[in-house]
Motif scaffolding. Sequence first.
Motif, short mmCIF file in Angstrom:
data_model
loop_
_atom_site.label_atom_id
_atom_site.label_comp_id
_atom_site.label_asym_id
_atom_site.label_seq_id
_atom_site.Cartn_x
_atom_site.Cartn_y
_atom_site.Cartn_z
N UNK A 176 0.84 -1.21 0.00
CA UNK A 176 0.00 0.00 0.00
C UNK A 176 0.87 1.25 0.00
N UNK A 177 1.91 1.26 0.82
CA UNK A 177 2.78 2.44 0.91
C UNK A 177 3.49 2.68 -0.42
N UNK A 178 4.06 1.63 -1.01
CA UNK A 178 4.78 1.78 -2.27
C UNK A 178 3.82 2.22 -3.38
N UNK A 179 2.63 1.64 -3.40
CA UNK A 179 1.64 2.00 -4.43
C UNK A 179 1.24 3.48 -4.31
N UNK A 180 1.05 3.95 -3.07
CA UNK A 180 0.67 5.35 -2.88
C UNK A 180 1.81 6.28 -3.29
N UNK A 181 3.04 5.91 -2.95
CA UNK A 181 4.18 6.73 -3.33
C UNK A 181 4.33 6.80 -4.84
N UNK A 182 4.18 5.65 -5.50
CA UNK A 182 4.31 5.64 -6.96
C UNK A 182 3.15 6.38 -7.62
N UNK A 183 1.98 6.30 -7.03
CA UNK A 183 0.85 7.04 -7.59
C UNK A 183 1.10 8.54 -7.48
N UNK A 184 1.67 8.93 -6.35
CA UNK A 184 1.98 10.35 -6.17
C UNK A 184 3.05 10.80 -7.17
N UNK A 185 4.07 9.96 -7.35
CA UNK A 185 5.09 10.28 -8.35
C UNK A 185 4.50 10.34 -9.75
#
Length: 301
Positions: free
Chosen positions: A144-153
């Motif tokens: 979840x954390x990685x997905x949110x970070x990549x979505x933000x990027x």
Amino acid sequence: MLSYLLFSITIGGVYALLALALNLAWGSAGLVNLGLAGFFGIGAYATALATGAGLPVALGLGIAMLAGVLAGLMVTGMTLRLRDDYLAIVTLGFGEVVRLVALNERWLTNGADGLSGIAAPGKAALGTAGFNWAWCIGVSLVVLLVALLLRRLDAGPFGRALRAVREDQELAAFAGKPVLRLKLQAFALSAAIAALAGALYAHYQSYISPDHFQPLITIYIFLAVTAGGLGRPLGAVLGAYAVVAFLEGTRFLAAEVPGIEPVQVAALREALVGLSLLLVLHLRPRGVLPERIPAAPKVSA
């Protein structure tokens, strides 16, 4: 049954991290990485060797990601000035080189016997059931954390620049975008995420061997990203869990087919995987969650 379900969800999380890594390199920047299993293996062996030498698990995870970054920079640094198909060929060879090194360099990796006794945080204190619950929740939170970070990027200037490079790198360079640097950054970050997936897998399983990093893993992840939706982190995550559910489901389905040997059962499962990929490409060529390109901001007069 509950332990098996928790195990499947945890492995689905590991595959989801690999799918996010591939989606960043391929879906966002257009860099085809056919050696994803190699970066997966590098992360697993890096943390296993680091923690086996007495380092904390958290530091082992960091070393695994650093090893992935260095390997990604090395691979892309040799090929980014060539045509894109050369990167695909080089990464395919790189993945096999990693596996063969792990198979033959017994002094480092213990060869085909693999590395056992890898640190499994919480297993002694929580017991098997508690360990499975903790790692299922922990890996899911990391996804979840990685997905949110990549979505933000993806929604920011970096993601827009990567999509510009993916669509037309000559035009992006003409517009002033640092194409080579963007590709290096995207591939290095992708390799770090894949290495993190390998490190989590190693600590969860407590055992790794070269057989765990076959090129077939890369095919599964390509299927996950293609089915979920190329260019969308959420699609990559959903596709990964769907692939794991499909693989585990066909394990029981194939076993019900009468008159075939166990080896044929395994072959039947792989044939079903290939058939499913063809069906996805035919029915949903852009995936279940197609990429949505936001409209360009309006410039006020």
